[in-house]
Design a protein around this motif. Sequence first.
Motif, PDB file in Angstrom:
ATOM      1  N   LYS A 225      47.931  31.353  46.526  1.00  0.00           N
ATOM      2  CA  LYS A 225      46.475  31.319  46.636  1.00  0.00           C
ATOM      3  C   LYS A 225      46.057  30.581  47.905  1.00  0.00           C
ATOM      4  N   ALA A 226      46.671  29.445  48.167  1.00  0.00           N
ATOM      5  CA  ALA A 226      46.343  28.679  49.369  1.00  0.00           C
ATOM      6  C   ALA A 226      46.676  29.472  50.621  1.00  0.00           C
ATOM      7  N   GLN A 227      47.803  30.163  50.615  1.00  0.00           N
ATOM      8  CA  GLN A 227      48.187  30.962  51.774  1.00  0.00           C
ATOM      9  C   GLN A 227      47.227  32.127  51.981  1.00  0.00           C
ATOM     10  N   ALA A 228      46.796  32.772  50.889  1.00  0.00           N
ATOM     11  CA  ALA A 228      45.911  33.930  50.996  1.00  0.00           C
ATOM     12  C   ALA A 228      44.532  33.537  51.502  1.00  0.00           C
ATOM     13  N   MET A 229      44.090  32.310  51.197  1.00  0.00           N
ATOM     14  CA  MET A 229      42.757  31.875  51.592  1.00  0.00           C
ATOM     15  C   MET A 229      42.732  31.160  52.937  1.00  0.00           C
ATOM     16  N   HIS A 230      43.860  30.885  53.517  1.00  0.00           N
ATOM     17  CA  HIS A 230      43.912  30.189  54.799  1.00  0.00           C
ATOM     18  C   HIS A 230      43.078  30.956  55.840  1.00  0.00           C
ATOM     19  N   PRO A 231      42.256  30.313  56.679  1.00  0.00           N
ATOM     20  CA  PRO A 231      42.111  28.867  56.845  1.00  0.00           C
ATOM     21  C   PRO A 231      40.954  28.273  56.051  1.00  0.00           C
ATOM     22  N   ALA A 232      40.530  28.934  54.999  1.00  0.00           N
ATOM     23  CA  ALA A 232      39.484  28.362  54.148  1.00  0.00           C
ATOM     24  C   ALA A 232      40.015  27.113  53.445  1.00  0.00           C
ATOM     25  N   ALA A 233      39.209  26.537  52.571  1.00  0.00           N
ATOM     26  CA  ALA A 233      39.581  25.286  51.910  1.00  0.00           C
ATOM     27  C   ALA A 233      40.022  25.577  50.481  1.00  0.00           C
ATOM     28  N   PRO A 234      41.299  25.982  50.251  1.00  0.00           N
ATOM     29  CA  PRO A 234      41.727  26.341  48.905  1.00  0.00           C
ATOM     30  C   PRO A 234      41.703  25.185  47.925  1.00  0.00           C
ATOM     31  N   ASP A 235      41.690  23.944  48.433  1.00  0.00           N
ATOM     32  CA  ASP A 235      41.630  22.804  47.526  1.00  0.00           C
ATOM     33  C   ASP A 235      40.247  22.657  46.894  1.00  0.00           C
ATOM     34  N   LYS A 236      39.276  23.452  47.353  1.00  0.00           N
ATOM     35  CA  LYS A 236      37.918  23.385  46.794  1.00  0.00           C
ATOM     36  C   LYS A 236      37.518  24.710  46.152  1.00  0.00           C
ATOM     37  N   ALA A 237      38.463  25.631  45.985  1.00  0.00           N
ATOM     38  CA  ALA A 237      38.134  26.989  45.517  1.00  0.00           C
ATOM     39  C   ALA A 237      38.763  27.267  44.163  1.00  0.00           C
ATOM     40  N   ASN A 238      38.512  26.391  43.215  1.00  0.00           N
ATOM     41  CA  ASN A 238      39.246  26.452  41.955  1.00  0.00           C
ATOM     42  C   ASN A 238      38.355  26.097  40.769  1.00  0.00           C
ATOM     43  N   THR A 239      38.957  26.022  39.604  1.00  0.00           N
ATOM     44  CA  THR A 239      38.356  25.517  38.358  1.00  0.00           C
ATOM     45  C   THR A 239      38.810  26.336  37.158  1.00  0.00           C
ATOM     46  N   THR A 240      39.114  25.641  36.069  1.00  0.00           N
ATOM     47  CA  THR A 240      39.303  26.265  34.762  1.00  0.00           C
ATOM     48  C   THR A 240      38.178  25.763  33.858  1.00  0.00           C
ATOM     49  N   ILE A 241      37.390  26.704  33.354  1.00  0.00           N
ATOM     50  CA  ILE A 241      36.275  26.361  32.468  1.00  0.00           C
ATOM     51  C   ILE A 241      36.536  26.985  31.104  1.00  0.00           C
ATOM     52  N   ALA A 242      36.198  26.263  30.057  1.00  0.00           N
ATOM     53  CA  ALA A 242      36.624  26.710  28.724  1.00  0.00           C
ATOM     54  C   ALA A 242      35.641  26.273  27.654  1.00  0.00           C
ATOM     55  N   ILE A 243      35.752  26.956  26.520  1.00  0.00           N
ATOM     56  CA  ILE A 243      35.017  26.604  25.306  1.00  0.00           C
ATOM     57  C   ILE A 243      36.024  26.548  24.166  1.00  0.00           C
ATOM     58  N   VAL A 244      36.007  25.485  23.379  1.00  0.00           N
ATOM     59  CA  VAL A 244      36.749  25.452  22.126  1.00  0.00           C
ATOM     60  C   VAL A 244      35.730  25.382  21.003  1.00  0.00           C
ATOM     61  N   ALA A 245      36.078  25.958  19.867  1.00  0.00           N
ATOM     62  CA  ALA A 245      35.114  26.064  18.781  1.00  0.00           C
ATOM     63  C   ALA A 245      35.805  25.975  17.434  1.00  0.00           C
ATOM     64  N   THR A 246      35.027  25.620  16.430  1.00  0.00           N
ATOM     65  CA  THR A 246      35.537  25.554  15.064  1.00  0.00           C
ATOM     66  C   THR A 246      34.415  25.847  14.074  1.00  0.00           C
ATOM     67  N   ASP A 247      34.808  26.295  12.883  1.00  0.00           N
ATOM     68  CA  ASP A 247      33.814  26.451  11.816  1.00  0.00           C
ATOM     69  C   ASP A 247      33.686  25.188  10.978  1.00  0.00           C
ATOM     70  N   ALA A 248      34.491  24.164  11.288  1.00  0.00           N
ATOM     71  CA  ALA A 248      34.350  22.885  10.585  1.00  0.00           C
ATOM     72  C   ALA A 248      33.008  22.241  10.935  1.00  0.00           C
ATOM     73  N   LYS A 249      32.408  21.550   9.987  1.00  0.00           N
ATOM     74  CA  LYS A 249      31.121  20.902  10.206  1.00  0.00           C
ATOM     75  C   LYS A 249      31.330  19.599  10.961  1.00  0.00           C
ATOM     76  N   LEU A 250      30.960  19.608  12.246  1.00  0.00           N
ATOM     77  CA  LEU A 250      31.131  18.442  13.097  1.00  0.00           C
ATOM     78  C   LEU A 250      29.784  17.963  13.612  1.00  0.00           C
ATOM     79  N   SER A 251      29.694  16.669  13.861  1.00  0.00           N
ATOM     80  CA  SER A 251      28.539  16.104  14.544  1.00  0.00           C
ATOM     81  C   SER A 251      28.698  16.346  16.043  1.00  0.00           C
ATOM     82  N   LYS A 252      27.654  16.049  16.782  1.00  0.00           N
ATOM     83  CA  LYS A 252      27.718  16.198  18.234  1.00  0.00           C
ATOM     84  C   LYS A 252      28.791  15.286  18.837  1.00  0.00           C
ATOM     85  N   SER A 253      28.886  14.066  18.352  1.00  0.00           N
ATOM     86  CA  SER A 253      29.896  13.144  18.879  1.00  0.00           C
ATOM     87  C   SER A 253      31.306  13.606  18.514  1.00  0.00           C
TER      88      SER A 253
END
Length: 339
Positions: A225-253
């Motif tokens: 990925k870094a090689q393909a994006m050179h000379p851009a800034a591959p160290d700033k072109a990332n992120t894993t974003i996710a959601i986890v969920a359950t049917d258990a009754k949980l509070s916000k905390s």
Amino acid sequence: MTPGPKNLITDIPGLLVGNAQDAALKSGTTVLTSANPFIASVHVMGGAPGTRETDLLAPDKSVDRVDAIVLSGGSAFGLDACSGVSDAMRAQGRGFAVGAAVVPIVPGAILFDLLNGGEKAWVENPYRSLGHQAYLSASDQFELGSIGAGTGALAAMQKGGLGSASAVLPNGITVGALAAANPLGSVTTPGDRHFWAAPFEMDSEFGGLGPDPNSGLGQPGPSRKAQAMHPAAPDKANTTIAIVATDAKLSKSQCHRMAVAAHDGIARAIVPAHTPGDGDLVFAVSTGTRPLGGDPMQIGALGHAAAVCLARAIGRAIFEATPQTGDLLPCWSQIHDLS
């Protein structure tokens, strides 16, 4: 624990996921929603997050239920996908009532896919429309891989993607995860065959090759990925974003605590994880339809299950990615033919 019937986050009754993408843009949006608002919180561990409405999800803030959560490509432009979802929900009369006004609560997070080879010279921001489309397509069945927020995602060594997984605990509670994986780090060990998440795989959901038998794996090789994006800034072109969920009754905390624990799943599936150039973030959701019970250890068990599901979801995201015209990186399936 065992996978749910669909092995998707929508094994949690009531949750729906919608995707929309543009092949030429090489980007897209994913929306998690439900017929009823759900309790949610969030925890950020990456150094470069891009978010909307996440401050509202802190345990001490006043609104504890949200109407939808958005994961999107597009970097900061992708946050406008939340506006598209809000438009669609407002038209349906859904949202937080404030007198005569109704305000949909739609937090979101983005990943960076602006340098992946797609056509980005738009005149009008496309993400508002993609968010609207994704929300209207929401269903309990959805595809994985190069779709939605995972359309243009790239891991260090191969294409990233959108992944999901679920688990049913012995007490009947269901936990699930949804991830758009676009990390700086690698999801595979040196040699690109074995997944870091392999010890947590269930039913050969990402190839069934098992853990890498070699040792000394702590230093991944040079990033394609870094090689393909050179000379851009591959160290700033990332992120894993996710959601986890359950049917258990949980509070916000308690949702916040589950989000914290779920980050272990990112670290188990990606090496390195939580870098200064990643915006790694996990939302946690509770539909609240199953009582948790009085055992204080249950929160720990839910956090562990969420981490396992998230690691598996990331593995599936990369395993299910499909090749498209103009890709910068190969898919895992192109590197390793299992037929």
